[in-house]
Design a protein around this motif. Structure first.
Motif, PDB file in Angstrom:
ATOM      1  N   GLN A   1      -0.241   2.617 -14.380  1.00  0.00           N
ATOM      2  CA  GLN A   1      -0.145   3.970 -13.825  1.00  0.00           C
ATOM      3  C   GLN A   1       0.815   3.950 -12.641  1.00  0.00           C
ATOM      4  OE1 GLN A   1      -3.883   5.796 -12.845  1.00  0.00           O
ATOM      5  NE2 GLN A   1      -4.850   5.225 -14.786  1.00  0.00           N
ATOM      6  N   VAL A   2       1.590   5.032 -12.537  1.00  0.00           N
ATOM      7  CA  VAL A   2       2.512   5.142 -11.407  1.00  0.00           C
ATOM      8  C   VAL A   2       1.713   5.139 -10.101  1.00  0.00           C
ATOM      9  CG1 VAL A   2       4.185   6.637 -10.251  1.00  0.00           C
ATOM     10  CG2 VAL A   2       4.245   6.391 -12.745  1.00  0.00           C
ATOM     11  N   GLY A   3       2.153   4.299  -9.165  1.00  0.00           N
ATOM     12  CA  GLY A   3       1.484   4.189  -7.869  1.00  0.00           C
ATOM     13  C   GLY A   3       0.656   2.927  -7.725  1.00  0.00           C
ATOM     14  N   GLN A   4       0.304   2.286  -8.837  1.00  0.00           N
ATOM     15  CA  GLN A   4      -0.503   1.060  -8.761  1.00  0.00           C
ATOM     16  C   GLN A   4       0.302  -0.083  -8.142  1.00  0.00           C
ATOM     17  OE1 GLN A   4      -1.580   0.505 -12.890  1.00  0.00           O
ATOM     18  NE2 GLN A   4      -3.599   1.440 -12.593  1.00  0.00           N
ATOM     19  N   VAL A   5      -0.431  -1.016  -7.498  1.00  0.00           N
ATOM     20  CA  VAL A   5       0.195  -2.192  -6.889  1.00  0.00           C
ATOM     21  C   VAL A   5      -0.279  -3.440  -7.632  1.00  0.00           C
ATOM     22  CG1 VAL A   5       0.400  -3.594  -4.797  1.00  0.00           C
ATOM     23  CG2 VAL A   5       0.407  -1.093  -4.636  1.00  0.00           C
TER      24      VAL A   5
ATOM     25  N   ARG B   1       0.026   6.230   2.805  1.00  0.00           N
ATOM     26  CA  ARG B   1       0.532   7.054   1.702  1.00  0.00           C
ATOM     27  C   ARG B   1       0.036   8.500   1.814  1.00  0.00           C
ATOM     28  NH1 ARG B   1       2.855   4.677  -2.557  1.00  0.00           N
ATOM     29  NH2 ARG B   1       2.008   6.106  -4.112  1.00  0.00           N
ATOM     30  N   ALA B   2      -1.205   8.657   2.259  1.00  0.00           N
ATOM     31  CA  ALA B   2      -1.730  10.020   2.470  1.00  0.00           C
ATOM     32  C   ALA B   2      -0.929  10.736   3.547  1.00  0.00           C
ATOM     33  CB  ALA B   2      -3.206   9.954   2.853  1.00  0.00           C
ATOM     34  N   ARG B   3      -0.558  10.010   4.591  1.00  0.00           N
ATOM     35  CA  ARG B   3       0.253  10.604   5.655  1.00  0.00           C
ATOM     36  C   ARG B   3       1.644  10.967   5.147  1.00  0.00           C
ATOM     37  NH1 ARG B   3       0.074   5.856   9.601  1.00  0.00           N
ATOM     38  NH2 ARG B   3       1.616   7.076  10.781  1.00  0.00           N
ATOM     39  N   ILE B   4       2.215  10.096   4.312  1.00  0.00           N
ATOM     40  CA  ILE B   4       3.552  10.364   3.764  1.00  0.00           C
ATOM     41  C   ILE B   4       3.524  11.624   2.904  1.00  0.00           C
ATOM     42  CG2 ILE B   4       5.308   9.522   2.156  1.00  0.00           C
ATOM     43  CD1 ILE B   4       4.622   6.671   3.122  1.00  0.00           C
ATOM     44  N   LEU B   5       2.518  11.762   2.054  1.00  0.00           N
ATOM     45  CA  LEU B   5       2.416  12.949   1.196  1.00  0.00           C
ATOM     46  C   LEU B   5       2.254  14.216   2.030  1.00  0.00           C
ATOM     47  CD1 LEU B   5       0.135  11.485  -1.619  1.00  0.00           C
ATOM     48  CD2 LEU B   5       2.541  12.128  -1.823  1.00  0.00           C
TER      49      LEU B   5
ATOM     50  N   LEU C   1      11.140   9.816   2.810  1.00  0.00           N
ATOM     51  CA  LEU C   1       9.695   9.689   2.569  1.00  0.00           C
ATOM     52  C   LEU C   1       9.419   9.263   1.128  1.00  0.00           C
ATOM     53  CD1 LEU C   1       8.469  12.859   4.505  1.00  0.00           C
ATOM     54  CD2 LEU C   1       8.103  10.476   5.163  1.00  0.00           C
ATOM     55  N   ALA C   2      10.178   9.815   0.186  1.00  0.00           N
ATOM     56  CA  ALA C   2       9.995   9.445  -1.224  1.00  0.00           C
ATOM     57  C   ALA C   2      10.295   7.955  -1.428  1.00  0.00           C
ATOM     58  CB  ALA C   2      10.903  10.295  -2.104  1.00  0.00           C
ATOM     59  N   GLU C   3      11.293   7.431  -0.727  1.00  0.00           N
ATOM     60  CA  GLU C   3      11.610   6.004  -0.837  1.00  0.00           C
ATOM     61  C   GLU C   3      10.480   5.149  -0.267  1.00  0.00           C
ATOM     62  OE1 GLU C   3      14.648   4.584  -2.355  1.00  0.00           O
ATOM     63  OE2 GLU C   3      14.204   6.579  -3.145  1.00  0.00           O
ATOM     64  N   LEU C   4       9.853   5.597   0.813  1.00  0.00           N
ATOM     65  CA  LEU C   4       8.733   4.844   1.394  1.00  0.00           C
ATOM     66  C   LEU C   4       7.573   4.729   0.409  1.00  0.00           C
ATOM     67  CD1 LEU C   4       8.593   6.193   5.077  1.00  0.00           C
ATOM     68  CD2 LEU C   4       9.469   3.991   4.276  1.00  0.00           C
ATOM     69  N   LEU C   5       7.355   5.783  -0.400  1.00  0.00           N
ATOM     70  CA  LEU C   5       6.264   5.763  -1.375  1.00  0.00           C
ATOM     71  C   LEU C   5       6.482   4.712  -2.462  1.00  0.00           C
ATOM     72  CD1 LEU C   5       5.506   9.566  -1.952  1.00  0.00           C
ATOM     73  CD2 LEU C   5       4.008   7.873  -0.876  1.00  0.00           C
TER      74      LEU C   5
ATOM     75  N   LEU D   1       7.551   1.632  -1.966  1.00  0.00           N
ATOM     76  CA  LEU D   1       7.320   0.284  -1.455  1.00  0.00           C
ATOM     77  C   LEU D   1       5.840  -0.072  -1.543  1.00  0.00           C
ATOM     78  CD1 LEU D   1       9.635   0.636   1.648  1.00  0.00           C
ATOM     79  CD2 LEU D   1      10.000  -0.975  -0.235  1.00  0.00           C
ATOM     80  N   PRO D   2       5.521  -1.341  -1.796  1.00  0.00           N
ATOM     81  CA  PRO D   2       4.102  -1.733  -1.862  1.00  0.00           C
ATOM     82  C   PRO D   2       3.401  -1.629  -0.515  1.00  0.00           C
ATOM     83  CG  PRO D   2       5.553  -3.653  -2.109  1.00  0.00           C
ATOM     84  CD  PRO D   2       6.427  -2.444  -2.155  1.00  0.00           C
ATOM     85  N   ASN D   3       4.131  -1.835   0.579  1.00  0.00           N
ATOM     86  CA  ASN D   3       3.568  -1.684   1.927  1.00  0.00           C
ATOM     87  C   ASN D   3       4.705  -1.428   2.907  1.00  0.00           C
ATOM     88  OD1 ASN D   3       4.629  -4.398   2.444  1.00  0.00           O
ATOM     89  ND2 ASN D   3       2.886  -5.058   1.180  1.00  0.00           N
ATOM     90  N   LEU D   4       4.360  -1.012   4.122  1.00  0.00           N
ATOM     91  CA  LEU D   4       5.369  -0.629   5.117  1.00  0.00           C
ATOM     92  C   LEU D   4       5.483  -1.674   6.221  1.00  0.00           C
ATOM     93  CD1 LEU D   4       4.679   3.205   5.557  1.00  0.00           C
ATOM     94  CD2 LEU D   4       6.039   2.025   3.826  1.00  0.00           C
ATOM     95  N   THR D   5       6.688  -1.810   6.765  1.00  0.00           N
ATOM     96  CA  THR D   5       6.908  -2.672   7.922  1.00  0.00           C
ATOM     97  C   THR D   5       6.538  -1.911   9.195  1.00  0.00           C
ATOM     98  OG1 THR D   5       9.174  -1.922   8.218  1.00  0.00           O
ATOM     99  CG2 THR D   5       8.827  -3.777   6.714  1.00  0.00           C
ATOM    100  N   ASP D   6       6.544  -2.626  10.320  1.00  0.00           N
ATOM    101  CA  ASP D   6       6.229  -1.987  11.606  1.00  0.00           C
ATOM    102  C   ASP D   6       7.245  -0.895  11.947  1.00  0.00           C
ATOM    103  OD1 ASP D   6       4.059  -3.631  11.872  1.00  0.00           O
ATOM    104  OD2 ASP D   6       5.058  -5.077  13.195  1.00  0.00           O
ATOM    105  N   LYS D   7       8.516  -1.164  11.673  1.00  0.00           N
ATOM    106  CA  LYS D   7       9.545  -0.164  11.976  1.00  0.00           C
ATOM    107  C   LYS D   7       9.369   1.083  11.114  1.00  0.00           C
ATOM    108  CE  LYS D   7      13.138  -3.251  13.751  1.00  0.00           C
ATOM    109  NZ  LYS D   7      14.510  -3.769  13.580  1.00  0.00           N
ATOM    110  N   GLU D   8       8.966   0.893   9.872  1.00  0.00           N
ATOM    111  CA  GLU D   8       8.730   2.036   8.996  1.00  0.00           C
ATOM    112  C   GLU D   8       7.513   2.843   9.444  1.00  0.00           C
ATOM    113  OE1 GLU D   8      10.753  -0.138   5.098  1.00  0.00           O
ATOM    114  OE2 GLU D   8       8.581  -0.214   5.431  1.00  0.00           O
ATOM    115  N   GLU D   9       6.528   2.150  10.012  1.00  0.00           N
ATOM    116  CA  GLU D   9       5.373   2.853  10.590  1.00  0.00           C
ATOM    117  C   GLU D   9       5.806   3.702  11.787  1.00  0.00           C
ATOM    118  OE1 GLU D   9       1.798   4.323  11.839  1.00  0.00           O
ATOM    119  OE2 GLU D   9       2.246   3.402   9.897  1.00  0.00           O
ATOM    120  N   VAL D  10       6.728   3.154  12.598  1.00  0.00           N
ATOM    121  CA  VAL D  10       7.249   3.916  13.748  1.00  0.00           C
ATOM    122  C   VAL D  10       7.982   5.168  13.257  1.00  0.00           C
ATOM    123  CG1 VAL D  10       8.927   3.867  15.642  1.00  0.00           C
ATOM    124  CG2 VAL D  10       7.393   1.925  15.276  1.00  0.00           C
TER     125      VAL D  10
END
Length: 427
Positions: free
Chosen positions: A290-294, A354-358, A374-378, A380-389
């Motif tokens: 399914q789309v979104g699975q890791v 991911r909820a915050r991104i949506l 934002l679509a590109e961030l979705l 990725l399997p997880n975010l870096t610290d800079k991406e969180e900023v």
């Protein structure tokens, strides 16, 4: 003798008048030619002083890719002037959105502008559609039917008025020469083209394709009202690819509704994939994905790639994974057939992010560059610290404050312009 002199005098006056008439015609012709070469309505102004009409963005999108036009402008400059209305005191572009966009990208300091007369917002809108009727660079089917919606709203009242006028003439003449009156009135009714035919000709498609496409366009509008935005994007892409294919899909209600639900649930990413999914049923080897699975792979696919990947798409052939490149930290896309996938499903590692991104994607739904990031961030399997900023920056109120300041400036500019106009009228 006096009669002869009088006749000669009149003959002299006639010759004089003829000479003056010739000079007058030459003067008028020369004046017309000069006005065509040096039109006082054409000026050069800074791109920063121009604002694009919202309807142009609504129909054709905010950022279009036009490489041929960009190459032409970089080599020869802007050959055709932008059409601009200054009705409100703000220079609103009615035609030339792409030329303005490219001029800004190339750093052109002044663009060729032709100011056009407009007396109302409705007239602005009509000019937008008139100027872009045969727009170079091509239009998508969705853009054409957006225009068709407008043309129908304009042409249908005109057609009804023609019918009323014909009926009125028939009524006025029904007591005199009845047969002739009926023939004349029927010919009056046939003078105007059917609305659908005229709209189809404006859009340069057949009447049959217009009927089919209109059904698809209306269904896309319904999905938008229901806020099924993922399905809107998928069906719009299918519509732009083929009017017939999209029409057949919409008419098949059983498959259509199920595929729309699958797209909204992120189980598939396109109409064609959805149709293939429905036809294959339980035999489909993709069904467990399914789309979104890791997934965590048993071994790295490449040494520089992270061992964890997210499913970002499912096609007829591949499961599409998004993985992070650990060397440059960029997103990399990898297509794998189901039998090539040796990996275990993981619990969602970044559900809260991911909820915050949506939520942010809904907040910035009309700001294309933010939507893209934002679509590109979705993916990725997880975010870096800079991406969180970056997420936190988007969540701050800086954008809203800047937007409010901009709107207040525009309103103040309009009020000031109107006040100046009132003072000039009073003087």
């Amino acid at each position: 003798m006096p009669s002869v002199l009088l006749l000669e005098f009149f003959y002299f006056l006639l010759k004089l008048f003829k000479i003056e008439l010739i000079f007058f015609r030459q003067f008028v012709t020369r004046s017309i030619n000069m006005s065509e070469v040096h039109s006082p309505a054409i000026v050069y102004i800074s791109p920063a002083e121009l604002v694009v009409h919202p309807k142009l963005i609504e129909i054709y999108g905010e950022n279009e890719v036009r490489p041929a036009l960009e190459k032409s402008i970089s080599e020869k400059g802007i050959l055709e002037s932008l059409k601009v209305s200054a009705r409100t005191g703000v220079n609103v572009v009615l035609a030339g959105k792409c030329r303005l966009q490219i001029a800004r990208q190339l750093g052109i300091s002044a663009v060729k502008v032709e100011f056009v007369e407009s007396g109302s917002p409705e007239e602005d809108l009509k000019l937008v559609l008139d100027f872009n009727l045969h727009r170079e660079g091509g239009k998508t089917h969705y853009q054409k039917f957006h225009e068709g919606q407008y043309w129908e709203s304009v042409l249908r009242p005109q057609a009804k008025e023609r019918q009323r006028e014909s009926a009125r003439r028939l009524n006025e003449t029904k007591y005199s020469n009845l047969n002739t009156s009926i023939d004349e009135s029927n010919s009056q009714l046939n003078k105007g083209k059917p609305v659908i035919q005229e709209v189809s000709e404006n859009l340069r498609i057949s009447v049959g394709s217009y009927h089919k496409g209109k059904k698809v366009f209306e269904y896309i509008s319904q999905l938008r009202e229901l806020q099924k935005f993922k399905a809107v994007v998928a069906l719009e892409a299918e519509f732009n690819r083929s009017i017939d294919a999209a029409y057949k899909f919409v008419c098949n209600q059983d498959i259509c509704e199920q595929v729309i639900n699958l797209i909204e649930a992120d189980e598939i990413g396109s109409i064609s994939d959805g149709i293939a999914w429905m036809r294959n049923g339980d035999r489909n080897p993709f069904r467990r994905f399914q789309v979104g699975q890791v997934y965590q792979f048993k071994e790295r696919l490449r040494t520089e790639l992270e061992i964890v990947g997210r499913v970002i798409g499912i096609t007829n052939e591949f499961v599409v994974f998004g993985l992070r490149n650990l060397v440059n930290m960029n997103l990399e896309i990898v297509n794998l057939r189901p039998r090539q996938i040796d990996a275990e499903l993981q619990n969602e590692p970044s559900a809260e992010q991911r909820a915050r991104i949506l939520h942010l994607m809904e907040k910035f739904r009309d700001v294309f560059p933010v939507q893209v990031s934002l679509a590109e961030l979705l993916k990725l399997p997880n975010l870096t610290d800079k991406e969180e900023v970056l997420l936190r920056m988007y969540e701050s109120d800086v954008f809203e404050k800047t937007w409010e300041d901009y709107k207040n400036q525009m309103q103040a500019m309009e009020v000031s312009t109107n006040r100046k106009k009132d003072n000039i009228r009073a003087a």
